[in-house]
Motif scaffolding. Structure first.
Motif, PDB file in Angstrom:
ATOM      1  N   PHE A 263      10.045   4.901  27.368  1.00  0.00           N
ATOM      2  CA  PHE A 263      11.085   6.389  27.206  1.00  0.00           C
ATOM      3  C   PHE A 263       9.557   7.017  28.231  1.00  0.00           C
ATOM      4  O   PHE A 263      10.745   7.780  28.363  1.00  0.00           O
ATOM      5  CB  PHE A 263      10.356   6.951  25.911  1.00  0.00           C
TER       6      PHE A 263
ATOM      7  N   MET B  74      19.980   2.915  35.003  1.00  0.00           N
ATOM      8  CA  MET B  74      19.596   3.917  36.310  1.00  0.00           C
ATOM      9  C   MET B  74      20.085   2.588  37.275  1.00  0.00           C
ATOM     10  O   MET B  74      19.494   1.343  37.216  1.00  0.00           O
ATOM     11  CB  MET B  74      18.006   3.377  35.915  1.00  0.00           C
TER      12      MET B  74
ATOM     13  N   GLU C  71      19.727  -0.136  29.518  1.00  0.00           N
ATOM     14  CA  GLU C  71      19.836  -0.364  27.663  1.00  0.00           C
ATOM     15  C   GLU C  71      20.499  -0.266  26.569  1.00  0.00           C
ATOM     16  O   GLU C  71      20.599   1.012  26.571  1.00  0.00           O
ATOM     17  CB  GLU C  71      18.227  -0.029  28.123  1.00  0.00           C
TER      18      GLU C  71
ATOM     19  N   VAL D  37      17.960   8.152  36.384  1.00  0.00           N
ATOM     20  CA  VAL D  37      17.785   7.679  35.257  1.00  0.00           C
ATOM     21  C   VAL D  37      18.502   8.273  34.405  1.00  0.00           C
ATOM     22  O   VAL D  37      18.196   9.760  34.102  1.00  0.00           O
ATOM     23  CB  VAL D  37      16.081   7.176  34.618  1.00  0.00           C
ATOM     24  N   GLN D  38      19.896   8.064  33.380  1.00  0.00           N
ATOM     25  CA  GLN D  38      20.080   8.831  32.451  1.00  0.00           C
ATOM     26  C   GLN D  38      19.767   8.304  31.283  1.00  0.00           C
ATOM     27  O   GLN D  38      20.445   6.825  30.687  1.00  0.00           O
ATOM     28  CB  GLN D  38      21.453   8.444  32.671  1.00  0.00           C
ATOM     29  N   GLN D  39      19.247   9.274  30.131  1.00  0.00           N
ATOM     30  CA  GLN D  39      19.160   8.573  28.643  1.00  0.00           C
ATOM     31  C   GLN D  39      20.079   9.521  27.857  1.00  0.00           C
ATOM     32  O   GLN D  39      20.591  10.267  27.748  1.00  0.00           O
ATOM     33  CB  GLN D  39      18.055   9.340  28.628  1.00  0.00           C
TER      34      GLN D  39
ATOM     35  N   THR E 165      19.955   3.763  28.163  1.00  0.00           N
ATOM     36  CA  THR E 165      19.646   3.922  29.390  1.00  0.00           C
ATOM     37  C   THR E 165      20.020   3.317  30.269  1.00  0.00           C
ATOM     38  O   THR E 165      21.221   2.141  30.191  1.00  0.00           O
ATOM     39  CB  THR E 165      18.451   3.661  29.324  1.00  0.00           C
TER      40      THR E 165
ATOM     41  N   CYS F 145      21.007  10.391  24.325  1.00  0.00           N
ATOM     42  CA  CYS F 145      20.473  10.613  23.331  1.00  0.00           C
ATOM     43  C   CYS F 145      21.566  10.783  22.043  1.00  0.00           C
ATOM     44  O   CYS F 145      22.061  12.326  21.631  1.00  0.00           O
ATOM     45  CB  CYS F 145      20.010  11.976  23.436  1.00  0.00           C
TER      46      CYS F 145
ATOM     47  N   THR G 214      16.422   9.703  20.720  1.00  0.00           N
ATOM     48  CA  THR G 214      17.380   9.125  20.087  1.00  0.00           C
ATOM     49  C   THR G 214      17.682   9.064  18.489  1.00  0.00           C
ATOM     50  O   THR G 214      18.386   8.615  18.209  1.00  0.00           O
ATOM     51  CB  THR G 214      16.610   7.402  20.781  1.00  0.00           C
TER      52      THR G 214
ATOM     53  N   LEU H 271      19.128  13.881  30.072  1.00  0.00           N
ATOM     54  CA  LEU H 271      19.349  13.648  29.226  1.00  0.00           C
ATOM     55  C   LEU H 271      20.744  13.946  28.662  1.00  0.00           C
ATOM     56  O   LEU H 271      21.266  14.532  29.363  1.00  0.00           O
ATOM     57  CB  LEU H 271      18.343  14.195  28.080  1.00  0.00           C
TER      58      LEU H 271
ATOM     59  N   LEU I 280      15.221  12.785  35.808  1.00  0.00           N
ATOM     60  CA  LEU I 280      15.753  12.156  34.605  1.00  0.00           C
ATOM     61  C   LEU I 280      16.882  13.017  33.964  1.00  0.00           C
ATOM     62  O   LEU I 280      17.249  14.294  33.948  1.00  0.00           O
ATOM     63  CB  LEU I 280      14.591  12.251  33.109  1.00  0.00           C
TER      64      LEU I 280
END
Length: 467
Positions: free
Chosen positions: A285, A213, A223, A200-202, A211, A204, A342, A73, A71
């Motif tokens: 999440f 991926m 998303e 996965v890139q989130q 998101t 923030c 978020t 962020l 993951l």
């Protein structure tokens, strides 16, 4: 003995495979004629892979999935705030695996078709469930012919999703653990691999959290959180995808979802029991939506088989007692992490950056954040965990490599087992005694630390004693 499973999604079919492998006849009913053709769930952790292993499909799943890199962020400008890598897990499988749900459903249904004790009927709608003492009676309707019929089962599992008919029939209600959120989910196919990170890139960003991926093969998922009152048609989708280099991808599906944080107040009425999304719904999440449901059926299948074989009916009381607190803790964690990643405005973004910088600099915190381990079960009749002293009881037994052609779970068998390095094994512990120091696994010997542990059929550690 016959069990009816309502719902032929991954949780329901896995339940059917687990029950059939324990000698029960299983009928799976689903209102749809075939499997859902579009992707939904995309992630499973290594604990969940233990469930698929028990169902006999983990190797086939591994062939259609890929390990998740971890993951990452990002802030609103695309700069990395923190990165939590994932690798080989302690359960013999990758800590995280990415997949397309239609691929998983195909693997599961092929295994179900090959299982002589189980069968699937699609296009059948459950209208009513009567659950007096004794057999369960169901009224079903063929959705093509309209013909109604009566079925009798020794037990019924409601694995029929968020809008569960079975949940309604037993009088259960969902209880909110946090606010719902509207998100746009976009599934993509690329002509060539995109130059993006394999994890996965989130993003923030309180303005437009997102998101992105890689899933498996040429498939990707994006998303984006929707604002209150915002319509999907108002979005510049190409612009949103462009920040990930995905503007030229083919959109397979674009759908609005309202993520909920809910757990049912009742999971059982007699021999009618809830599992999966029928019992709990979680924000995405921490990637535990499907994993929670697989744990439900893994921890229920052996109990139900035992009761139908003559064990005390009270054993089924432990289903909600064990699974509901575990589900609530993970749903609340997903809500909390969603807010931390978020929520807020500019001020929150500064706090977030400072906190994540601190986490990265403390090895233990970073290792905890990268771990795929879920909380242990609470103490109870099947979990003899001390309340104060550190203990492995209530958690899943690790599955490091062992000598021989099989895995540790194969060595332990399908029932209870005691695992020891030669220490004392209480006389009242059920099942065979397995010597860990004879399995060629120094990792397992180190994990035991001189203890003997009692392992349940679902691989949860039920008790531990020291020399």
């Amino acid at each position: 003995m016959t069990v009816v499973v309502v719902g032929a999604g991954p949780v329901g079919v896995t339940a059917a495979l687990l029950l059939a492998r324990r000698g029960l006849d299983v009928l799976v009913l689903d209102r749809h004629a075939g499997a859902h053709p579009l992707p939904r769930a995309v992630h499973l952790d290594d604990e969940s892979l233990r469930v698929l292993q028990a169902a006999g499909v983990a190797d086939a799943f591994a062939a259609v999935s890929r390990p998740m890199a971890g993951l990452r962020l990002l802030d609103g400008g695309g700069r990395t705030l923190a990165e939590f890598p994932r690798g080989a897990g302690e359960h013999g499988w990758p800590q995280g695996s990415m997949f397309s749900q239609p691929d998983l459903e195909r693997v599961l249904r092929e295994a179900l078709a090959a299982e002589p004790r189980a069968r699937l009927r699609g296009g059948v709608e459950v209208l009513h469930v009567e659950h007096p003492a004794g057999p369960v009676r169901l009224t079903v309707r063929d959705r093509v012919t309209g013909v109604e019929a009566q079925l009798v089962a020794d037990a019924v599992l409601g694995c029929d999703g968020a809008h569960s008919t079975v949940r309604r029939q037993i009088g259960a209600r969902m209880r909110d653990l946090g606010p719902g959120e509207r998100w746009l989910v976009v599934d993509l196919v690329a002509d060539a691999p995109l130059p993006v990170w394999a994890g996965v890139q989130q993003v923030c960003d309180a303005v437009r959290p997102a998101t992105f991926m890689p899933v498996a093969g040429a498939r990707y998922r994006a998303e984006f959180r929707l604002h209150d009152g915002e319509a999907v048609a108002d979005l510049d989708l190409a612009g949103l995808l462009g920040r990930f280099g995905a503007a030229g991808c083919t959109v397979v599906r674009s759908a609005e979802y309202r993520y909920a944080a809910q757990v049912a107040d009742r999971w059982r009425q007699g021999r009618v029991l809830l599992c999966g999304d029928a019992a709990h719904l979680t924000p995405p999440f921490i990637g535990q939506g499907l994993g929670l449901g697989l744990r439900d059926v893994h921890q229920l299948a052996w109990k139900l088989a035992a009761v139908l074989d003559g064990a005390d009916e009270a054993l089924l009381d432990t289903h909600q007692a064990e699974r509901a607190p575990h589900a609530r803790s993970l749903v609340r964690l997903a809500v909390l992490l969603g807010r931390l990643m978020t929520g807020g405005g500019e001020r929150a973004a500064l706090v977030r950056r400072a906190v994540l910088t601190g986490v990265r600099r403390v090895p233990r915190l970073a290792a905890f954040a990268a771990s795929s381990r879920t909380p242990p079960l609470r103490p109870g009749p099947l979990v003899r965990r001390p309340r104060l002293a550190p203990s492995p009881v209530g958690g899943l037994l690790p599955q490091p490599p062992v000598d021989g052609p099989g895995r540790l779970d194969d060595v332990l068998g399908s029932g209870w087992a005691a695992l020891t390095c030669g220490g004392p094994v209480p006389a009242d512990w059920p099942g065979p005694v397995v010597r860990a120091d004879g399995l060629g696994s120094p990792e397992l010997v180190r994990w035991l630390r001189g203890r003997s542990v009692l392992v349940r059929p679902d691989r949860i550690v039920a008790a531990a004693v020291r020399r």
